[in-house]
Design a protein around this motif. Structure first.
Motif, mmCIF file in Angstrom:
data_model
loop_
_atom_site.group_PDB
_atom_site.id
_atom_site.type_symbol
_atom_site.label_atom_id
_atom_site.label_comp_id
_atom_site.label_asym_id
_atom_site.label_seq_id
_atom_site.Cartn_x
_atom_site.Cartn_y
_atom_site.Cartn_z
ATOM 1 N N ILE A 1 44.303 18.845 -11.266
ATOM 2 C CA ILE A 1 44.166 19.741 -10.120
ATOM 3 C C ILE A 1 43.283 19.136 -9.037
ATOM 4 C CG2 ILE A 1 43.557 22.097 -9.408
ATOM 5 C CD1 ILE A 1 43.802 22.928 -12.308
ATOM 6 N N PHE A 2 42.321 18.320 -9.444
ATOM 7 C CA PHE A 2 41.370 17.736 -8.491
ATOM 8 C C PHE A 2 42.067 16.959 -7.377
ATOM 9 C CE2 PHE A 2 38.075 14.384 -7.525
ATOM 10 C CZ PHE A 2 37.262 15.221 -6.780
ATOM 11 N N TYR B 179 32.707 12.464 -13.970
ATOM 12 C CA TYR B 179 31.701 12.448 -15.043
ATOM 13 C C TYR B 179 31.040 13.806 -15.239
ATOM 14 C CZ TYR B 179 27.607 11.086 -17.759
ATOM 15 O OH TYR B 179 26.637 10.991 -18.734
ATOM 16 N N HIS B 180 30.721 14.490 -14.125
ATOM 17 C CA HIS B 180 29.912 15.707 -14.204
ATOM 18 C C HIS B 180 30.726 17.002 -14.255
ATOM 19 C CE1 HIS B 180 25.874 14.016 -13.774
ATOM 20 N NE2 HIS B 180 26.382 13.178 -12.895
ATOM 21 N N TYR B 181 31.903 17.030 -13.631
ATOM 22 C CA TYR B 181 32.547 18.321 -13.420
ATOM 23 C C TYR B 181 33.979 18.459 -13.937
ATOM 24 C CZ TYR B 181 28.637 18.851 -10.166
ATOM 25 O OH TYR B 181 27.398 18.913 -9.611
ATOM 26 N N LEU B 182 34.685 17.363 -14.152
ATOM 27 C CA LEU B 182 36.108 17.479 -14.467
ATOM 28 C C LEU B 182 36.362 17.520 -15.972
ATOM 29 C CD1 LEU B 182 37.835 15.101 -11.882
ATOM 30 C CD2 LEU B 182 37.237 17.516 -11.665
ATOM 31 N N SER B 183 37.018 18.579 -16.398
ATOM 32 C CA SER B 183 37.491 18.651 -17.781
ATOM 33 C C SER B 183 38.942 18.167 -17.800
ATOM 34 C CB SER B 183 37.428 20.099 -18.288
ATOM 35 O OG SER B 183 38.296 20.927 -17.531
ATOM 36 N N ASN C 62 36.110 6.611 -21.081
ATOM 37 C CA ASN C 62 34.915 7.462 -21.153
ATOM 38 C C ASN C 62 34.129 7.475 -19.853
ATOM 39 O OD1 ASN C 62 35.338 8.191 -23.920
ATOM 40 N ND2 ASN C 62 34.576 6.165 -24.495
ATOM 41 N N ASN C 63 34.872 7.451 -18.718
ATOM 42 C CA ASN C 63 34.276 7.508 -17.383
ATOM 43 C C ASN C 63 33.298 6.374 -17.108
ATOM 44 O OD1 ASN C 63 35.402 10.083 -16.200
ATOM 45 N ND2 ASN C 63 34.505 10.885 -18.085
ATOM 46 N N LYS D 203 33.084 26.440 -7.202
ATOM 47 C CA LYS D 203 32.907 25.336 -8.143
ATOM 48 C C LYS D 203 32.619 24.041 -7.388
ATOM 49 C CE LYS D 203 35.863 27.351 -11.724
ATOM 50 N NZ LYS D 203 37.078 27.189 -12.570
ATOM 51 N N PRO D 204 31.638 23.267 -7.854
ATOM 52 C CA PRO D 204 31.250 22.032 -7.142
ATOM 53 C C PRO D 204 32.401 21.050 -6.948
ATOM 54 C CG PRO D 204 29.610 22.604 -8.793
ATOM 55 C CD PRO D 204 30.765 23.526 -9.013
#
Length: 297
Positions: free
Chosen positions: A185-186, A175-179, A239-240, A60-61
């Motif tokens: 976890i990031f 913005y692109h990858y984190l839910s 909203n990022n 995963k990126p």
């Protein structure tokens, strides 16, 4: 909004720890390594559901980005500590938090992404960044008891550049990858990577572990984890929109750090340093005054 306030307090807490490391004679790098080990443990404890760690997949990126950020984090953290100890909390906070200029420049010149029509005031704010850092950092007399050298100014400038890279990477990843599921976890991935790199460095250099360094690092680690967690939560709340978040966050950190430095540690700022501090705040306001006005009104 409460996440933003907590993020400001946590970031100032980091500078306070760096300041006290010198006062207590701790090994700064060793404490930073223990800080990241503590960050990992703190993150897992507050994660609640340990099964979420199964989301970590090296294909995963966001996981790959987190691993690379670990190296940048530990390098930047060490330089921030040196800047705080050799200059002041004010200088270190300005250098690291003026870095919001970097994501804007990268978006404009490299990624060719422009989220708004920039005015002459915005561009003027960008160009004021480096002068603000130099003016706030300059000392006529010694840094650490010696004459001020040209090489010394490279510390806050390096913190500025690396801080901008971190801000850009976190905002892009968020913005692109984190839910919402993987948001907690990031930071664990980032801190695990930084801890691993730090442990290897300590083993290679043969450093002797002391209890004081461990305790100092543990305190810093708990604060550091939540500084990143609250940042991600703040970005999510807005909203990022980093153009709104980073100006408010960074102005708050710079002002509170300066207040603590002067009030508690009696750090004296020359007129040139004071001008640099005001220039840093003005730069951030000019860069994002449209968003700040929209938020207020």
């Amino acid at each position: 909004m409460h996440y933003l306030i907590l993020c400001i307090l946590a970031n100032v807490g980091i500078f306070l720890c760096f300041r006290q490391f010198k006062a207590y004679g701790l090994n700064t790098f060793q404490a930073i390594v223990f800080n990241y080990i503590t960050c990992v443990g703190t993150g897992i404890i507050f994660l609640g559901d340990s099964t979420l760690l199964m989301e970590i997949n090296y294909n995963k990126p966001w996981v790959i980005i987190g691993i690379v950020l670990g190296l940048i984090f530990i390098s930047t953290f060490y330089l921030m500590a040196l800047t705080t100890q050799r200059f002041s909390m004010t200088v270190s906070s300005i250098a690291s938090k003026m870095s919001l200029i970097i994501p804007v420049i990268i978006s404009l010149l490299i990624l060719k992404v422009q989220s708004k029509e920039y005015t002459v005031f915005n561009y003027f704010g960008m160009f004021m960044a480096i002068p603000a850092i130099v003016m706030s950092s300059f000392k006529k007399r010694g840094v650490e008891g010696s004459d001020f050298t040209r090489l010394a100014i490279l510390l806050p400038i390096a913190v500025f550049l690396l801080g901008g890279l971190i801000d850009s990477s976190i905002n892009y990843t968020s913005y692109h990858y984190l839910s919402e599921t993987v948001e907690p976890i990031f930071p664990i991935v980032i801190f695990s990577s930084a801890a691993f790199i730090g442990i290897i460095s300590m083993m290679v250099s043969g450093q002797r572990i002391t209890l004081g360094n461990f305790i100092g690092g543990a305190i810093l680690g708990a604060i550091n984890y939540f500084s990143i967690y609250f940042l991600i939560r703040t970005l999510s709340y807005f909203n990022n929109d980093g153009a709104v978040v980073y100006p408010m966050l960074n102005v708050g950190i710079i002002l509170l750090s300066a207040f603590v430095s002067i009030l508690i540690f009696k750090e004296k700022l020359s007129r040139l340093n004071q001008t640099g501090l005001l220039l840093a705040i003005l730069s951030i306001v000019l860069l994002s005054f449209e968003e700040l006005l929209a938020l207020l009104f």
